[in-house]
Design a protein around this motif. Sequence first.
Motif, PDB file in Angstrom:
ATOM      1  N   TRP A  42      48.551  37.725  47.531  1.00  0.00           N
ATOM      2  CA  TRP A  42      48.239  37.868  46.115  1.00  0.00           C
ATOM      3  C   TRP A  42      46.805  38.347  45.920  1.00  0.00           C
ATOM      4  N   ARG A  43      45.862  37.806  46.698  1.00  0.00           N
ATOM      5  CA  ARG A  43      44.466  38.247  46.613  1.00  0.00           C
ATOM      6  C   ARG A  43      44.359  39.720  46.949  1.00  0.00           C
ATOM      7  N   LEU A  46      45.867  41.828  44.120  1.00  0.00           N
ATOM      8  CA  LEU A  46      45.078  41.641  42.903  1.00  0.00           C
ATOM      9  C   LEU A  46      43.773  42.428  42.989  1.00  0.00           C
ATOM     10  N   ARG A  47      43.132  42.383  44.161  1.00  0.00           N
ATOM     11  CA  ARG A  47      41.900  43.171  44.367  1.00  0.00           C
ATOM     12  C   ARG A  47      42.184  44.662  44.239  1.00  0.00           C
ATOM     13  N   ILE A  50      42.603  45.360  40.425  1.00  0.00           N
ATOM     14  CA  ILE A  50      41.420  45.242  39.578  1.00  0.00           C
ATOM     15  C   ILE A  50      40.300  46.193  40.005  1.00  0.00           C
ATOM     16  N   ASN A  77      51.920  32.329  42.288  1.00  0.00           N
ATOM     17  CA  ASN A  77      50.515  32.662  42.072  1.00  0.00           C
ATOM     18  C   ASN A  77      50.185  33.333  40.749  1.00  0.00           C
ATOM     19  N   LEU A  78      51.066  34.180  40.269  1.00  0.00           N
ATOM     20  CA  LEU A  78      50.744  34.992  39.101  1.00  0.00           C
ATOM     21  C   LEU A  78      50.337  34.157  37.902  1.00  0.00           C
ATOM     22  N   ILE A  81      46.171  30.104  37.178  1.00  0.00           N
ATOM     23  CA  ILE A  81      44.837  30.648  36.878  1.00  0.00           C
ATOM     24  C   ILE A  81      43.823  30.342  37.977  1.00  0.00           C
ATOM     25  N   THR A  83      44.146  30.838  41.073  1.00  0.00           N
ATOM     26  CA  THR A  83      44.209  31.802  42.180  1.00  0.00           C
ATOM     27  C   THR A  83      43.393  33.059  41.881  1.00  0.00           C
ATOM     28  N   TYR A  84      43.096  33.307  40.621  1.00  0.00           N
ATOM     29  CA  TYR A  84      42.436  34.561  40.244  1.00  0.00           C
ATOM     30  C   TYR A  84      41.000  34.703  40.762  1.00  0.00           C
ATOM     31  N   ILE A  87      39.679  36.715  44.215  1.00  0.00           N
ATOM     32  CA  ILE A  87      39.304  38.120  44.440  1.00  0.00           C
ATOM     33  C   ILE A  87      37.824  38.247  44.809  1.00  0.00           C
TER      34      ILE A  87
END
Length: 379
Positions: A42-43, A46-47, A50, A77-78, A81, A83-84, A87
């Motif tokens: 997920w990281r 997500l990176r 973004i 994960n989505l 909050i 987990t965000y 990144i």
Amino acid sequence: MIYTILFVLLIIAIFAGTALTKSSLIWNADGISQHYPALVYWRKILRAWIFYHRSLPSWNWHIGLGQGTIQTFSYYNLGDIFTYPSIFVSQAHLGIYYSIMILVRLYFVGFSFLWAAKRFIPTAKKNSLLIASFTYIFTGYSAYAIFTHPFFLNPLIILPLLAYGLYECLLKNKGWLLALAVAWTIFNNFYFAVLLAFGMFVFWLSLLLSNKHFRVVKNNTKMVISVLIGLLSGSILFLPSFLQLLNSSRTKVPFANGLSFYPLKYYLSLPGVLLTDQNTSYWFKGGFLAISVIAALWTVRRFKKYKSLGYVLIFSSLILLSPIFAAIINDGTSPNNRWSFMLSLPLALATIVFLENLDSVDKKDLHILAILGFVIAIS
């Protein structure tokens, strides 16, 4: 500030061994096979999304035999909050981040309760609020979730906000907090959204039965509108997850596994599980602090004075006794009492009321508690 100091001291006492032995809180089962790998992946995506403006992949052949990425990660994960911020953490330190976020979640579990409890019972003294906040944090459910499924702690943060949002809407006709709490509930995780919705239904019913001030049509209409606004706001994650659930093999089982009653062992061990969390049958995680159980009995005995709390505790006790109710709450599949984590809120609120009225404890209370202690010991 006092809560924060006490929390830090407790966390050091409980978890210092993890740091001293250079260990992590990643469980050697689902933690290492599901949750940590999910965070790593997920990281990464997500990176890419973004920082490099790449679209989120819709499919991954490495999840099972191939799964939709959004549907799978909306559960893990989505919607989480916590987990965000990963990144901004390097891959090498992601294991440390995983462990720290568990403790951060725990902190906000107590903080959320403290915020709501001060508004539920505005006359409560600081000491009562502080003690109750730790009875809310440390239960058999949270002890299990810390090591096995950290995102299972998130509903404990949302629950007080959801409950007070409902209470405020019915009492003061203010629906913004309820709408926000529902949106977060739906966004966070579809499974716990179902459980929390059931819990709020029981709470709403208890309020209606306990006081005519909660039966105002205008306020109840505002409540329905606020819930719908929150529901629509969080549907971007709820709908994909719900569609995946409909096709899950877990939903293809007989209703309540064909049970009308639990096995005798379940009923015999139930009183003991309230304090010890030794029985994991049908996912009832008790392990409540003794003062909370004492406070619950004290509150129910004074039912006329504390009707709303009394109704919640009585309804919850009845639900615990029936696999049919447990199956209904668990999407109509096998009986599952995971919903019982919500009991920590009325028990903690009862603890505040109890501590505020210690001088009212009489001989009959002591006799009832002595009988309960004997039953728990035998169980």
